[in-house]
Design a protein around this motif. Sequence first.
Motif, mmCIF file in Angstrom:
data_model
loop_
_atom_site.group_PDB
_atom_site.id
_atom_site.type_symbol
_atom_site.label_atom_id
_atom_site.label_comp_id
_atom_site.label_asym_id
_atom_site.label_seq_id
_atom_site.Cartn_x
_atom_site.Cartn_y
_atom_site.Cartn_z
ATOM 1 N N GLY A 1 43.549 69.565 60.955
ATOM 2 C CA GLY A 1 44.449 71.078 60.979
ATOM 3 C C GLY A 1 45.095 71.029 59.228
ATOM 4 O O GLY A 1 44.117 71.643 58.570
ATOM 5 N N THR A 2 45.939 70.335 59.041
ATOM 6 C CA THR A 2 46.452 70.208 57.756
ATOM 7 C C THR A 2 46.551 68.866 57.183
ATOM 8 O O THR A 2 46.958 67.936 58.003
ATOM 9 C CB THR A 2 47.896 70.981 57.640
ATOM 10 N N GLU B 1 43.519 73.157 55.000
ATOM 11 C CA GLU B 1 44.421 73.962 55.813
ATOM 12 C C GLU B 1 43.659 74.622 57.179
ATOM 13 O O GLU B 1 42.443 75.095 56.660
ATOM 14 C CB GLU B 1 45.135 74.956 55.040
ATOM 15 N N GLY B 2 44.299 74.712 58.150
ATOM 16 C CA GLY B 2 43.487 75.195 59.346
ATOM 17 C C GLY B 2 42.229 74.614 59.864
ATOM 18 O O GLY B 2 41.306 75.427 60.093
ATOM 19 N N ARG C 1 39.821 73.492 57.467
ATOM 20 C CA ARG C 1 39.046 73.976 56.618
ATOM 21 C C ARG C 1 39.394 73.427 54.974
ATOM 22 O O ARG C 1 40.887 73.521 54.935
ATOM 23 C CB ARG C 1 38.794 75.323 56.327
#
Length: 449
Positions: free
Chosen positions: A368-369, A398-399, A401
Amino acid sequence: MSSVDLQSLAESLVDAARRAGADQADALSASGQSISIDMRGGALEHADRAEGVEIGLRVLIGGRQASVSASSHSPAAIAEMAERAVAMAREAPVDDNLGLADPDQLARHRDAAGLQIADDRPDPTPDHLQDLALRAEAAARDMPGISQVESANASFSRRFLWLAASNGFSGGYGRTTHAISTVAITGEGLGMERDYAGESRVWAEDLPAPEDIGRLAAERTLARAGSRKPPTGAFPILYDRRVASSLIGHLLSAVNGSAVARGASWLRKDLGQPVLPEGFDLTEDPLRPRYPSSRPFDAEGLPTRARKIVEGGVLQGWTLDLATARKLGMDSTASAARGLSSAPSPTNSNVILTPGTATPEDLIAKMGTGLIVTSMLGASINGTTGDYSRGAAGFWVEGGRIAYPVNECTIAGNLRDMLMTIEAADDALPWRGIEAGSILVRGMTVAGA
């Protein structure tokens, strides 16, 4: 120098030590030759060639020991070494755990036949190494966005050693190393970023093409352009496979017999307890063919063998040489290593962590982060408590990626907690001393902006 000459040198050292008054003695003789070529801007920047023969002697007298080494190996020099070592040992403190192996403990195989740890093809010429370095440099320099190639290196070494001891052991083997590396730079001034790629192998034919190494160095460098500090907080961290071995290395340090015997290991009371998540094995195999740290016997003449350090997440045993094994009331794991002027101490050879089934991309999405760490510098590791802090650089996620490259941050945690949360990816590379893929760790602290 031939293996016969090295054998004669080592055995002569042991004989001289006994004549000088040693109760026990062991000796190493080593011959080596190496060549290293550095290219920069398409021209030769530095060339280095070295060769020589060195000898080392350890003597034991009534629980006391001393070690000496020399590059001179005349009969007079050997006799003087033995007398000096015996005089030093008589002034050393007593340790009743010191002593050579019993004859029935010694390895029967006294060479490295079958391990293929020495390339049997002709040594590379300086011109050939220069060509390899030039090709790696050109591949990196030709990548758009690379401002310069700081260095491109190709090197080769061949080393042969012989171990002899007063308990009857006498054996030796050779080893070769071929290596290529490249460091590339992008940007200028305060916006400059650099990264590298490098590979080493026992056999030249197992090395990647120099162009592959140069391009990889450039790609890694370009990915770092525009780095900035990450936020501060508690986040998951993915140790890229380039640095994941360092995390496993801290575990290996904690199960090293020297630390355990001193009471200076954060795992000193955890034998038989979980130290990794269920399902993880940590295996050591010093007998893997063509691997750079493979060896048929250890520095005390004991036969090496594969063993499980951790099985199913549970710590199975310490890494021991003879002295630490005696201190702990156990048997040696044939893990002794030593230099020419030092006493044996425990070490590891060819460690493999159970690979995961997820790809690195799967673990990034799962984060995720958080932070992907690709390089580290500096370290503050408390070996007794497991408290951990290191400088790091890599990529912010983040997200699920990669968002941007990061530098100048610190990561911190406690090794016991960190290792009990790990998830491993399926991307481990061969030929490493510690074979581990990318590792995801939960609940660490990142100190950035």
